[in-house]
Design a protein around this motif. Structure first.
Motif, mmCIF file in Angstrom:
data_model
loop_
_atom_site.group_PDB
_atom_site.id
_atom_site.type_symbol
_atom_site.label_atom_id
_atom_site.label_comp_id
_atom_site.label_asym_id
_atom_site.label_seq_id
_atom_site.Cartn_x
_atom_site.Cartn_y
_atom_site.Cartn_z
ATOM 1 N N ILE A 24 -6.329 21.981 -15.750
ATOM 2 C CA ILE A 24 -5.121 21.682 -15.095
ATOM 3 C C ILE A 24 -4.580 22.756 -14.097
ATOM 4 N N LYS A 25 -4.965 24.044 -14.329
ATOM 5 C CA LYS A 25 -4.528 25.011 -13.602
ATOM 6 C C LYS A 25 -5.372 24.810 -12.152
ATOM 7 N N GLY A 26 -6.703 24.461 -12.533
ATOM 8 C CA GLY A 26 -7.613 24.059 -11.273
ATOM 9 C C GLY A 26 -7.016 22.985 -10.181
ATOM 10 N N ILE A 27 -6.434 22.122 -10.863
ATOM 11 C CA ILE A 27 -5.941 20.948 -10.196
ATOM 12 C C ILE A 27 -4.622 21.467 -9.535
ATOM 13 N N GLU A 28 -3.989 22.235 -9.958
ATOM 14 C CA GLU A 28 -2.704 22.542 -9.527
ATOM 15 C C GLU A 28 -3.094 23.841 -8.422
ATOM 16 N N PHE A 29 -4.019 24.695 -8.487
ATOM 17 C CA PHE A 29 -4.589 25.332 -7.234
ATOM 18 C C PHE A 29 -4.997 24.554 -6.174
ATOM 19 N N LEU A 30 -5.580 23.416 -6.382
ATOM 20 C CA LEU A 30 -5.883 22.369 -5.257
ATOM 21 C C LEU A 30 -4.841 21.770 -4.641
ATOM 22 N N GLU A 31 -3.912 21.528 -5.578
ATOM 23 C CA GLU A 31 -2.540 21.240 -4.726
ATOM 24 C C GLU A 31 -1.796 22.128 -4.078
ATOM 25 N N LYS A 32 -1.794 23.297 -4.396
ATOM 26 C CA LYS A 32 -1.332 24.530 -3.815
ATOM 27 C C LYS A 32 -2.034 24.668 -2.387
ATOM 28 N N TYR A 33 -3.349 24.402 -2.154
ATOM 29 C CA TYR A 33 -4.040 24.528 -1.299
ATOM 30 C C TYR A 33 -3.697 23.416 -0.025
ATOM 31 N N GLY A 34 -3.527 22.309 -0.673
ATOM 32 C CA GLY A 34 -3.056 21.131 0.197
ATOM 33 C C GLY A 34 -1.817 21.395 0.822
ATOM 34 N N SER A 35 -0.791 21.879 -0.014
ATOM 35 C CA SER A 35 0.371 22.409 0.478
ATOM 36 C C SER A 35 0.536 23.195 1.517
ATOM 37 N N PHE A 36 -0.529 24.487 1.473
ATOM 38 C CA PHE A 36 -0.909 25.437 2.434
ATOM 39 C C PHE A 36 -1.078 24.731 3.623
ATOM 40 N N LEU A 37 -2.212 23.694 3.587
ATOM 41 C CA LEU A 37 -2.668 23.358 4.672
ATOM 42 C C LEU A 37 -1.667 22.420 5.505
ATOM 43 N N LYS A 38 -0.696 21.570 4.740
ATOM 44 C CA LYS A 38 0.512 20.901 5.134
ATOM 45 C C LYS A 38 1.274 21.630 6.181
ATOM 46 N N GLU A 39 1.655 22.723 5.615
ATOM 47 C CA GLU A 39 2.569 23.850 6.211
ATOM 48 C C GLU A 39 1.698 24.253 7.528
ATOM 49 N N ARG A 40 0.555 24.497 7.501
ATOM 50 C CA ARG A 40 -0.132 25.256 8.516
ATOM 51 C C ARG A 40 -0.238 24.338 9.560
ATOM 52 N N SER A 41 -0.453 22.948 9.172
ATOM 53 C CA SER A 41 -0.433 21.640 10.307
ATOM 54 C C SER A 41 0.883 21.816 10.865
ATOM 55 N N SER A 42 2.025 21.883 10.060
ATOM 56 C CA SER A 42 3.404 21.760 10.698
ATOM 57 C C SER A 42 3.462 22.733 11.653
ATOM 58 N N ILE A 43 3.002 24.078 11.359
ATOM 59 C CA ILE A 43 3.250 25.154 12.199
ATOM 60 C C ILE A 43 2.498 24.923 13.517
ATOM 61 N N GLU A 44 1.293 24.394 13.328
ATOM 62 C CA GLU A 44 0.488 24.027 14.611
ATOM 63 C C GLU A 44 1.102 23.155 15.515
ATOM 64 N N LEU B 266 -8.069 13.530 -3.627
ATOM 65 C CA LEU B 266 -8.916 13.844 -4.600
ATOM 66 C C LEU B 266 -8.084 14.435 -5.717
ATOM 67 N N VAL B 267 -6.911 14.871 -5.557
ATOM 68 C CA VAL B 267 -6.080 15.488 -6.717
ATOM 69 C C VAL B 267 -5.643 14.204 -7.397
ATOM 70 N N LYS B 268 -5.189 13.177 -6.970
ATOM 71 C CA LYS B 268 -4.799 12.274 -7.611
ATOM 72 C C LYS B 268 -6.167 11.615 -8.702
ATOM 73 N N GLU B 269 -7.353 11.675 -7.939
ATOM 74 C CA GLU B 269 -8.484 11.119 -8.730
ATOM 75 C C GLU B 269 -8.729 12.090 -9.999
ATOM 76 N N LEU B 270 -8.711 13.356 -9.667
ATOM 77 C CA LEU B 270 -8.740 14.311 -10.641
ATOM 78 C C LEU B 270 -7.844 14.362 -11.755
ATOM 79 N N LYS B 271 -6.689 14.125 -11.486
ATOM 80 C CA LYS B 271 -5.742 14.032 -12.452
ATOM 81 C C LYS B 271 -5.917 12.743 -13.279
ATOM 82 N N ASP B 272 -6.394 11.592 -12.831
ATOM 83 C CA ASP B 272 -6.652 10.606 -13.538
ATOM 84 C C ASP B 272 -7.843 10.768 -14.439
ATOM 85 N N GLU B 273 -8.799 11.169 -13.789
ATOM 86 C CA GLU B 273 -10.055 11.584 -14.474
ATOM 87 C C GLU B 273 -9.890 12.346 -15.431
#
Length: 573
Positions: free
Chosen positions: A19-39, A103-110
């Protein structure tokens, strides 16, 4: 190494880790969203910056300085850099972030399914152990009861005081307890076998399978993080050559800036073609014989001959010709059609532009005429293609347009010839005026004939002129290049000065002085700009229209609003 064999007893810890691994992936996705917004925000601000500083199309066409052209090229390159940052933003948001979200959704369901199955297996094993414990307690209880019943039977059987019936009853009870104990023992043994089989299956097959799937899921998540990290870097790396190319373009634009060429363009843009004003003639007021003329000159000391392009008296002095007092735009357009209101160089540039425009239109109409002639020939050879008479009307209109353009071209070429003639005349007048030496001026200052009323008549404000009889007199100190006006009208010894000077029929005496109370830009034709506190002479009072004509210290004249100035009139006014 497998989680199923190495971590068979770490079910709860693996649950927390995944569960911590999936949360880390979600956090990384949020980072990329903010990075995209900054760009995206950076690209938007860059484009907005470029748009706010980009010159208008008309200004860009008129401004040909290398600095301006280089600046526009630099803005274009910065705009392209903004486009590359938009590419980064779109790749992050539309592709990578979307993949991470999926992938986060898929991992959570799996994970949910795997731990649901694991929980079911855990519950089954616990239930089996519970039943085993239950059967074991029943067996232990039955065994104790059977043992107690058997001890009781032995005691009763050994007691000679009891009847045979009591002994048989004790034997029957002991036998029953013994059979019951055997049944509980059998149930316990069967449940133990089942529990052992289930436990063996649980730890050797069921849970290892669950753990292996969790391990695969975790490795897939880690591989996703690895791939995304590489893709983000590769995406940025792909646009770096384009950004470098844009930066090289900015360097090229900077290297194309030419200071010398720009300074020459300033000359070309603003050169009027006029000559600097001549030296101011010396006025000898010490000879008493010249009292009348000299007093006249003194009373009009602020009036001066106006040279077009340097002093603005001339036509602008008359209110009827001022644009600020007239709404007749057609008259103004007629006056400015030949660009005669512009300095010589600027006039020739404008006329040349007009001639080039007319020639381009003539070329277009000629090409259209050739096309119509070919079309007419095709129609005449094959009537099925069209009617040749339909082209005749177009050819007629085309001929009319061409004739009109040719007449207009001839007219502007005449204007150009006139402008070039005036330029040659100005050059010749400059050579003639340079022939006046300082020695001749000093002789004119010491000669008593400077203010001789028999030799001069007033031709313009503050300028004495020679009569025909003394135009070539060496005592005058003024060469034949100076214009003269007699009682019979204007007489130009040299016709090159006919269009260079403008005179007024009457003197404009100074009526008083004035001071500007407020600044005035003087953008209308005939008006003149002043700054707050500036002092000047009053040459024409307000005629009821709210405007007063003034003359500055540099002899420029024009109208200013009466309410903007404070006047000090002379006593005789």
């Amino acid at each position: 190494m497998s989680w199923g064999t190495e971590l068979w007893d770490q079910y709860d810890n693996l649950g927390q880790h995944t569960i911590k691994g999936i949360e880390f992936l979600e956090k990384y996705g949020s980072f990329l969203k903010e990075r995209s917004s900054i760009e995206s925000e950076y690209a938007t601000k860059l484009r907005k910056l470029v748009k706010s500083y980009r010159p208008k199309k008309k200004e860009e066409e008129e401004n040909r300085f290398s600095t301006s052209l280089g600046f526009v090229k630099m803005l274009n390159e910065v705009n392209d850099i903004a486009g590359q940052h938009e590419v980064i933003s779109e790749t992050y948001s539309d592709q990578i972030c979307k993949e991470i979200t999926d992938l986060v959704k898929e991992l959570k369901d799996e994970r949910k399914k795997l731990f649901h199955d694991g929980q079911k297996y855990q519950s089954e094993l616990q239930n089996s152990k519970y039943m085993l414990d239950k059967y074991k307690r029943a067996y232990e209880k039955s065994f104790k009861e059977a043992e107690k019943a058997n001890d009781t039977f032995v005691k009763i059987d050994a007691d000679i005081n009891l009847s045979r019936a009591d002994v048989e009853k004790a034997r029957t009870h002991a036998q029953q307890k013994s059979r019951s104990c055997e049944d509980c023992k059998t149930d316990y043994a069967n449940q133990l076998q089942k529990t052992n089989e289930l436990q063996r299956l649980h730890y050797s097959d069921l849970m290892p399978n669950i753990f292996q799937q969790l391990q695969d899921m975790e490795e897939r998540r880690i591989a996703c993080v690895q791939g995304v990290m590489k893709r983000t870097a590769v995406t940025h790396k792909q646009v770096i050559p384009l950004v470098i190319k844009c930066l090289d373009g900015i360097i090229s634009a900077a290297e194309a800036i030419n200071p010398r060429e720009d300074s020459c363009l300033v000359i070309e843009k603003y050169k009027s073609g006029y000559d600097p004003p001549e030296d101011i003639p010396f006025e000898d007021l010490s000879n008493p014989r010249n009292g009348d003329v000299c007093s006249t000159l003194s009373s009009h000391r602020n009036d001066t001959l106006t040279v077009r392009g340097t002093m603005t008296v001339g036509k602008n002095k008359k209110r009827g010709l001022l644009n600020i007092f007239s709404n007749n735009k057609n008259t103004v357009d007629e006056i400015k059609e030949d660009c005669s209101d512009l300095p010589p160089n600027q006039r020739k540039k404008k006329l040349q532009q007009k001639i080039d425009e007319i020639k381009a239109k003539i070329q277009q109409e000629t090409a259209a005429r050739d096309a119509l002639m070919k079309m007419k020939g095709v129609y005449e050879q094959n009537h099925a293609m069209g009617d040749p008479a339909a082209v005749e009307g177009q050819l007629t209109d085309n001929g009319i347009k061409l004739e009109k353009l040719q007449n207009e071209l001839s007219k502007f070429q005449g204007y150009m010839a006139e402008a070039e003639g005036q330029g040659n005349a100005l050059s010749l007048s400059r050579d003639n005026r340079s022939s006046i030496s300082e020695d001749s001026l000093s002789r004119s200052a010491s000669d008593s004939s400077v203010c001789n009323p028999m030799s001069y008549k007033i031709s313009a404000p503050g300028t004495p002129q020679q009569t025909h009889g003394s135009s070539n007199s060496p005592e005058s100190g003024i060469g034949t290049s100076q214009p003269s006006i007699t009682d019979e009208g204007e007489n130009f010894p040299d016709p090159e000065f006919e269009n260079e000077y403008e005179y007024n029929d009457e003197f404009d005496a100074v009526l008083g002085t004035g001071k500007a109370l407020y600044p005035f830009t003087g953008q209308s034709e005939g008006s003149i700009g002043v700054v707050e506190g500036e002092e000047f002479d009053i040459v024409e009072l307000d005629q009821g229209d709210g405007w007063t004509r003034i003359r500055k210290r540099n002899f420029e004249e024009g109208f200013v609003p009466t309410s903007y100035i404070e006047t000090y009139l002379y006593n005789n006014c």
